[in-house]
Design a protein around this motif. Sequence first.
Motif, PDB file in Angstrom:
ATOM      1  N   LEU A 202       0.813  -1.211   0.000  1.00 36.59           N
ATOM      2  CA  LEU A 202       0.000   0.000   0.000  1.00 36.59           C
ATOM      3  C   LEU A 202       0.845   1.259   0.000  1.00 36.59           C
ATOM      4  O   LEU A 202       0.432   2.287  -0.552  1.00 36.59           O
ATOM      5  CB  LEU A 202      -0.935  -0.007   1.212  1.00 36.59           C
ATOM      6  N   GLY A 203       2.026   1.212   0.648  1.00 33.53           N
ATOM      7  CA  GLY A 203       2.867   2.409   0.680  1.00 33.53           C
ATOM      8  C   GLY A 203       3.240   2.867  -0.712  1.00 33.53           C
ATOM      9  O   GLY A 203       3.131   4.054  -1.063  1.00 33.53           O
ATOM     10  N   HIS A 204       3.663   1.942  -1.561  1.00 32.06           N
ATOM     11  CA  HIS A 204       4.032   2.297  -2.928  1.00 32.06           C
ATOM     12  C   HIS A 204       2.808   2.749  -3.725  1.00 32.06           C
ATOM     13  O   HIS A 204       2.832   3.786  -4.393  1.00 32.06           O
ATOM     14  CB  HIS A 204       4.683   1.088  -3.598  1.00 32.06           C
ATOM     15  N   SER A 205       1.741   1.967  -3.664  1.00 36.37           N
ATOM     16  CA  SER A 205       0.548   2.288  -4.457  1.00 36.37           C
ATOM     17  C   SER A 205      -0.055   3.626  -4.052  1.00 36.37           C
ATOM     18  O   SER A 205      -0.437   4.437  -4.912  1.00 36.37           O
ATOM     19  CB  SER A 205      -0.497   1.177  -4.309  1.00 36.37           C
ATOM     20  N   LEU A 206      -0.150   3.892  -2.753  1.00 34.68           N
ATOM     21  CA  LEU A 206      -0.720   5.153  -2.304  1.00 34.68           C
ATOM     22  C   LEU A 206       0.179   6.337  -2.650  1.00 34.68           C
ATOM     23  O   LEU A 206      -0.311   7.448  -2.911  1.00 34.68           O
ATOM     24  CB  LEU A 206      -0.976   5.103  -0.797  1.00 34.68           C
ATOM     25  N   SER A 207       1.481   6.114  -2.675  1.00 38.19           N
ATOM     26  CA  SER A 207       2.382   7.182  -3.105  1.00 38.19           C
ATOM     27  C   SER A 207       2.140   7.532  -4.569  1.00 38.19           C
ATOM     28  O   SER A 207       2.140   8.712  -4.958  1.00 38.19           O
ATOM     29  CB  SER A 207       3.836   6.753  -2.904  1.00 38.19           C
ATOM     30  N   VAL A 208       1.956   6.497  -5.398  1.00 36.96           N
ATOM     31  CA  VAL A 208       1.656   6.742  -6.817  1.00 36.96           C
ATOM     32  C   VAL A 208       0.319   7.459  -6.969  1.00 36.96           C
ATOM     33  O   VAL A 208       0.184   8.399  -7.761  1.00 36.96           O
ATOM     34  CB  VAL A 208       1.659   5.409  -7.591  1.00 36.96           C
ATOM     35  N   VAL A 209      -0.679   7.039  -6.204  1.00 37.73           N
ATOM     36  CA  VAL A 209      -1.993   7.696  -6.265  1.00 37.73           C
ATOM     37  C   VAL A 209      -1.875   9.161  -5.871  1.00 37.73           C
ATOM     38  O   VAL A 209      -2.453  10.057  -6.518  1.00 37.73           O
ATOM     39  CB  VAL A 209      -2.993   6.950  -5.357  1.00 37.73           C
ATOM     40  N   ALA A 210      -1.122   9.441  -4.797  1.00 33.34           N
ATOM     41  CA  ALA A 210      -0.951  10.833  -4.372  1.00 33.34           C
ATOM     42  C   ALA A 210      -0.245  11.657  -5.443  1.00 33.34           C
ATOM     43  O   ALA A 210      -0.618  12.807  -5.729  1.00 33.34           O
ATOM     44  CB  ALA A 210      -0.157  10.874  -3.066  1.00 33.34           C
ATOM     45  N   LEU A 211       0.790  11.078  -6.066  1.00 29.66           N
ATOM     46  CA  LEU A 211       1.515  11.796  -7.116  1.00 29.66           C
ATOM     47  C   LEU A 211       0.613  12.074  -8.311  1.00 29.66           C
ATOM     48  O   LEU A 211       0.567  13.204  -8.825  1.00 29.66           O
ATOM     49  CB  LEU A 211       2.728  10.963  -7.546  1.00 29.66           C
ATOM     50  N   LYS A 212      -0.073  11.037  -8.778  1.00 35.87           N
ATOM     51  CA  LYS A 212      -0.963  11.216  -9.930  1.00 35.87           C
ATOM     52  C   LYS A 212      -2.086  12.212  -9.634  1.00 35.87           C
ATOM     53  O   LYS A 212      -2.487  13.004 -10.504  1.00 35.87           O
ATOM     54  CB  LYS A 212      -1.557   9.863 -10.325  1.00 35.87           C
ATOM     55  N   SER A 213      -2.615  12.175  -8.415  1.00 41.83           N
ATOM     56  CA  SER A 213      -3.676  13.113  -8.053  1.00 41.83           C
ATOM     57  C   SER A 213      -3.167  14.550  -8.089  1.00 41.83           C
ATOM     58  O   SER A 213      -3.851  15.466  -8.573  1.00 41.83           O
ATOM     59  CB  SER A 213      -4.214  12.783  -6.662  1.00 41.83           C
ATOM     60  N   GLU A 214      -1.941  14.755  -7.580  1.00 36.14           N
ATOM     61  CA  GLU A 214      -1.361  16.088  -7.598  1.00 36.14           C
ATOM     62  C   GLU A 214      -1.148  16.577  -9.027  1.00 36.14           C
ATOM     63  O   GLU A 214      -1.451  17.732  -9.363  1.00 36.14           O
ATOM     64  CB  GLU A 214      -0.041  16.074  -6.842  1.00 36.14           C
ATOM     65  N   LEU A 215      -0.642  15.689  -9.909  1.00 38.77           N
ATOM     66  CA  LEU A 215      -0.446  16.069 -11.303  1.00 38.77           C
ATOM     67  C   LEU A 215      -1.764  16.366 -11.992  1.00 38.77           C
ATOM     68  O   LEU A 215      -1.870  17.331 -12.778  1.00 38.77           O
ATOM     69  CB  LEU A 215       0.297  14.953 -12.042  1.00 38.77           C
ATOM     70  N   ALA A 216      -2.763  15.535 -11.711  1.00 42.85           N
ATOM     71  CA  ALA A 216      -4.063  15.748 -12.340  1.00 42.85           C
ATOM     72  C   ALA A 216      -4.676  17.079 -11.913  1.00 42.85           C
ATOM     73  O   ALA A 216      -5.269  17.801 -12.719  1.00 42.85           O
ATOM     74  CB  ALA A 216      -5.009  14.592 -11.994  1.00 42.85           C
ATOM     75  N   SER A 217      -4.529  17.445 -10.629  1.00 44.92           N
ATOM     76  CA  SER A 217      -5.091  18.719 -10.160  1.00 44.92           C
ATOM     77  C   SER A 217      -4.397  19.909 -10.801  1.00 44.92           C
ATOM     78  O   SER A 217      -5.012  20.953 -11.034  1.00 44.92           O
ATOM     79  CB  SER A 217      -4.979  18.788  -8.631  1.00 44.92           C
ATOM     80  N   ARG A 218      -3.109  19.769 -11.122  1.00 45.11           N
ATOM     81  CA  ARG A 218      -2.386  20.866 -11.766  1.00 45.11           C
ATOM     82  C   ARG A 218      -2.772  21.027 -13.237  1.00 45.11           C
ATOM     83  O   ARG A 218      -2.775  22.128 -13.780  1.00 45.11           O
ATOM     84  CB  ARG A 218      -0.872  20.625 -11.659  1.00 45.11           C
ATOM     85  N   LEU A 219      -3.092  19.885 -13.882  1.00 45.15           N
ATOM     86  CA  LEU A 219      -3.337  19.900 -15.323  1.00 45.15           C
ATOM     87  C   LEU A 219      -4.804  20.010 -15.700  1.00 45.15           C
ATOM     88  O   LEU A 219      -5.118  20.185 -16.894  1.00 45.15           O
ATOM     89  CB  LEU A 219      -2.761  18.615 -15.945  1.00 45.15           C
ATOM     90  N   ILE A 220      -5.698  19.917 -14.731  1.00 44.83           N
ATOM     91  CA  ILE A 220      -7.118  19.784 -15.070  1.00 44.83           C
ATOM     92  C   ILE A 220      -7.682  21.024 -15.774  1.00 44.83           C
ATOM     93  O   ILE A 220      -8.586  20.918 -16.602  1.00 44.83           O
ATOM     94  CB  ILE A 220      -7.931  19.460 -13.800  1.00 44.83           C
ATOM     95  N   ASP A 221      -7.133  22.211 -15.490  1.00 46.00           N
ATOM     96  CA  ASP A 221      -7.642  23.437 -16.125  1.00 46.00           C
ATOM     97  C   ASP A 221      -7.046  23.653 -17.508  1.00 46.00           C
ATOM     98  O   ASP A 221      -7.771  23.912 -18.481  1.00 46.00           O
ATOM     99  CB  ASP A 221      -7.341  24.646 -15.240  1.00 46.00           C
ATOM    100  N   ASP A 222      -5.718  23.541 -17.636  1.00 47.99           N
ATOM    101  CA  ASP A 222      -5.062  23.866 -18.899  1.00 47.99           C
ATOM    102  C   ASP A 222      -4.898  22.666 -19.815  1.00 47.99           C
ATOM    103  O   ASP A 222      -4.883  22.815 -21.047  1.00 47.99           O
ATOM    104  CB  ASP A 222      -3.663  24.459 -18.618  1.00 47.99           C
ATOM    105  N   HIS A 223      -4.778  21.487 -19.261  1.00 50.45           N
ATOM    106  CA  HIS A 223      -4.578  20.279 -20.070  1.00 50.45           C
ATOM    107  C   HIS A 223      -5.498  19.172 -19.562  1.00 50.45           C
ATOM    108  O   HIS A 223      -5.056  18.214 -18.918  1.00 50.45           O
ATOM    109  CB  HIS A 223      -3.115  19.820 -20.003  1.00 50.45           C
ATOM    110  N   PRO A 224      -6.778  19.293 -19.841  1.00 56.19           N
ATOM    111  CA  PRO A 224      -7.737  18.320 -19.301  1.00 56.19           C
ATOM    112  C   PRO A 224      -7.499  16.900 -19.806  1.00 56.19           C
ATOM    113  O   PRO A 224      -7.770  15.929 -19.092  1.00 56.19           O
ATOM    114  CB  PRO A 224      -9.088  18.854 -19.751  1.00 56.19           C
ATOM    115  N   GLU A 225      -6.982  16.754 -21.041  1.00 55.85           N
ATOM    116  CA  GLU A 225      -6.760  15.404 -21.555  1.00 55.85           C
ATOM    117  C   GLU A 225      -5.644  14.701 -20.778  1.00 55.85           C
ATOM    118  O   GLU A 225      -5.750  13.522 -20.448  1.00 55.85           O
ATOM    119  CB  GLU A 225      -6.407  15.472 -23.036  1.00 55.85           C
TER     120      GLU A 225
END
Length: 382
Positions: A202-225
Motif C-alpha cells: 500500500l505504501g508504494h501504491s498510495l504514493s503513486v496515487v498521491a503523485l498522480k492526483s497532484e499532477l491531475a489537479s495541476r493539469l485539469i484546467d489547462d490540459h484536461p486530456e
Amino acid sequence: MSTQPCPPDEGLLAVPRRGQWAMMISLIFIVGPAIDAVDKLSGALLVLTLAGFVAFVAVYWRTMVGGWKIEDRTVDEDAGAVARVLLLAALAAGLAAIGEADWSGLWCFVAAATGLRIDRRYAIPALFVLGAAAAGTEALSDPHGGAIISLFIVTLGVGMLTGGFRRLRVVNRELGAARGEIGRLAVADERLRFARDLHDLLGHSLSVVALKSELASRLIDDHPEQAAEHVRDIEAVSRRALSEVREAVAGYRRPLLSAELAGARSTLAAAGIEVDAAPAPVGELPPDAEAVLAWAIREGATNILRHSEASHVRISVAVGARDAALELVDDGCGGDETGDGDGTGLAGLAERVARVRGRMDAAPNAGGGFRLAVTVPLEAVS
C-alpha cells in the motif's frame, strides 16, 4: 498451539490412571508379610502391626497417587511430600523392628516414593541409604548374602525408575510450555510479516496515487486530456493495489522483478525523475531471491518519490554465479531519504534481506544522493 493447565484433580506429577492400577497391584507384594504377622503375632503386637501396615498403605497411596495440586513447576521443595516419605520410612522401620515377618520389601516402596516426590539432588543419596536399610532388614531375617545384595539393587533400581518417571513428567510439561511459546512466537511473526507486506504494497501504491492526483489537479484546467490520463492511471493503480492486497491476504503474493522494474520506471518518470534502469536479467532467479530484489526496488522507488527530491535515478541489477545484486542510486537530498518515520520501510526490507541471508546497504552518498544496495544469494536458504 497452546498448553492447558492441569485439571483440578491432577498435579504436575499426578500419576495417570494406568499407573494407579499398577501401584495398586504392586501392593500385593506386601500382603504376604502381613499374613505372616497375623499367623505369628497376637494381642497388642498384632494390633500395632496391622495398624502400622494400614497406615503404610494409606500414606504410600497418598504420596504416589494423591491429587495434591502444584500449578507451577516448583515441585522440588514440597514439604508435604518430604514429610510423607519420612513417615513411610519410619513406618517401615517400625514394622521391621516388631519382627516376626519379613518386612524388608517395604523399603522398595519407600524408594519408589522417594524417587517420585523428592528432588533428584537429595533423592539419589537417600536411595542409597534406603538400599542399605533394606539390606540390613533382609540380613536380620535371612542372612543369605545373595538375597541381601539383590534387595539392595532392587531398592535402588525402583527409586531410580520412579525418579526417571518424575523427570519425564516435568520435561513433558516444559515441552508443552515450550510448544505453546513457539506457537505464540509464530503468530507474532506472521502478524509482523503481514503488516510488512501491507506496508510495502500500500505504501508504494498510495504514493503513486498521491503523485498522480497532484499532477491531475495541476493539469485539469489547462490540459484536461492529460489530467484525464492521470486519473485513469489512478484508477488502474487503485485496482492493482486492491488485487495485490487480496493476494497478500490469501498468502500468494510474490512480486516479480521485471514487473517492479517496469513500475518503477513508469512511476518515477511520471514524477519528472529521469530513470536510467537496466533491463531485467534474462533467465529465472530463485523465487525467494527475486522477491527480495523486487521488494527492494519497490521500497527504494517509494522512498525516492516521498523523500528524495531527486532528478535522476540509476537502477542496476547484476546476476553472478552465486548471488544477485541490486543497486538503486539517486541524486536527491540523501540524508532525509530514510523511509517512514516509524521505521517500517527500510527496516522491513532489512528483515526480508536477512531472512534469505543477504546483505543490505542503505546510506547517503558522499557526493550527495542516496544509495540502496541489496545482495542476495542464489542458492536455496534452509
